[in-house]
Design an enzyme around this catalytic site. Structure first.
Site, PDB file in Angstrom:
ATOM      1  N   LYS A  88      51.042  38.883  51.673  1.00  0.00           N
ATOM      2  CA  LYS A  88      52.438  39.324  51.763  1.00  0.00           C
ATOM      3  C   LYS A  88      53.317  38.306  52.479  1.00  0.00           C
ATOM      4  CE  LYS A  88      51.641  44.324  51.621  1.00  0.00           C
ATOM      5  NZ  LYS A  88      51.771  45.608  52.354  1.00  0.00           N
ATOM      6  N   HIS A 139      41.409  44.943  47.374  1.00  0.00           N
ATOM      7  CA  HIS A 139      41.704  46.128  48.191  1.00  0.00           C
ATOM      8  C   HIS A 139      42.674  47.111  47.533  1.00  0.00           C
ATOM      9  CE1 HIS A 139      45.252  43.749  49.555  1.00  0.00           C
ATOM     10  NE2 HIS A 139      45.777  44.917  49.896  1.00  0.00           N
ATOM     11  N   HIS A 140      43.251  46.737  46.383  1.00  0.00           N
ATOM     12  CA  HIS A 140      44.070  47.687  45.621  1.00  0.00           C
ATOM     13  C   HIS A 140      43.413  48.076  44.305  1.00  0.00           C
ATOM     14  CE1 HIS A 140      47.632  48.394  47.987  1.00  0.00           C
ATOM     15  NE2 HIS A 140      47.734  47.107  48.257  1.00  0.00           N
ATOM     16  N   ASP A 168      43.607  51.739  54.610  1.00  0.00           N
ATOM     17  CA  ASP A 168      44.942  51.225  54.306  1.00  0.00           C
ATOM     18  C   ASP A 168      45.861  52.348  53.843  1.00  0.00           C
ATOM     19  OD1 ASP A 168      46.986  49.363  53.819  1.00  0.00           O
ATOM     20  OD2 ASP A 168      46.281  48.951  51.789  1.00  0.00           O
TER      21      ASP A 168
END
Length: 263
Positions: A88, A139-140, A168
């Site tokens: 990010k 992680h998504h 998360d």
């Protein structure tokens, strides 16, 4: 007849092994120091993300410890949690994450690139932490295969990513973000429950929902949302020594010194 190796040859071989060991240790320390620097860079660039990844690491370790994973796996989960959002910080995404307005479809598409961007940032550390980039990139991903970026399904998703995904999501629900309001602990638990077998690993969800685990998670959440978390002190403390061979992160502290986090 047994061959007799001259003492000088044996000593030379031993010396070579010792030097190789020292070189390897120094390289490991350098990689650990690099990770410490990267974590500091996250703090410096975006303190909201810096706080978020620490909370996610805390929740992920609670779940990992409850699952009985060994120390090696726990440290791998911890590293993925701490760096899952490093993508990010890419220049193309910084303005999006600092904008308080609702995300546009174009911005959402850009945001979905952050797992792969993060894996690219961490690629040079792959020789020391081979699971780090894979976990960050995944992680998504979702248990049912509808996640991104690769559409991995079920146990094809790295274990670290499956644990971090639950932590998360829990933090995203319970902590206010620029584009969403914080919801209650109960709402977060319901969301994790509803995601069992679709978004999340069903076995890990069952473990997350066990009363002792939920109690620990709630305790850590209350601690993170307490008065201490509202202070804008982002320093690790006065003790800034080189990290040990095993990467250790230091949680932020209000005191003049902060203790190293114990495994």
């Amino acid at each position: 007849m047994r061959e007799i190796i001259p003492v000088s040859v044996g000593a030379a071989a031993g010396g070579l092994l010792y030097r190789e060991h020292k070189i390897r240790v120094r390289a490991e320390r350098l990689s650990a120091a690099t990770m410490e620097s990267l974590l500091n860079a996250i703090d410096a660039n975006d303190d909201v993300t810096g706080s978020h990844v620490r909370r996610v690491a805390t929740y992920a370790l609670v779940l990992g410890e409850a699952a009985g994973y060994d120390e090696r796996v726990l440290r791998s989960i911890e590293r993925v949690a701490l760096f899952h959002d490093i993508g990010k910080l890419h220049g193309a995404l910084t303005d999006i994450f600092h904008d308080t307005s609702k995300l546009t479809p174009e911005e959402r598409r850009a945001v979905r690139t952050h797992p792969e961007r993060g894996a690219e940032v961490l690629a040079p550390l792959g020789a020391f932490y081979p699971e780090l980039g894979k976990g960050v990139a995944a992680h998504h991903e979702r248990w049912d295969g509808t996640g991104y970026p690769r559409g991995l399904k079920a146990r094809r998703i790295p274990l670290e990513a499956r644990v971090v995904a639950i932590a998360d999501s829990f933090d995203a629900i319970t902590h206010r973000r620029r584009y969403s309001h914080a919801r209650s602990f109960k709402a977060a638990v319901k969301a994790i429950t509803d995601g069992k077998g679709t978004q999340f690993d069903p076995d890990l969800v069952d473990l997350f929902l066990e009363k002792p685990v939920l109690s620990r998670i709630e305790k850590e959440m209350r601690r993170a949302h307490g008065p201490q978390s509202k202070r804008d002190n982002r320093r690790h403390g006065e003790s800034e020594r080189a990290p040990d061979i095993t990467f250790r992160w230091r949680p932020r502290s209000l005191g003049s010194r902060s203790r190293d986090r114990q495994p």
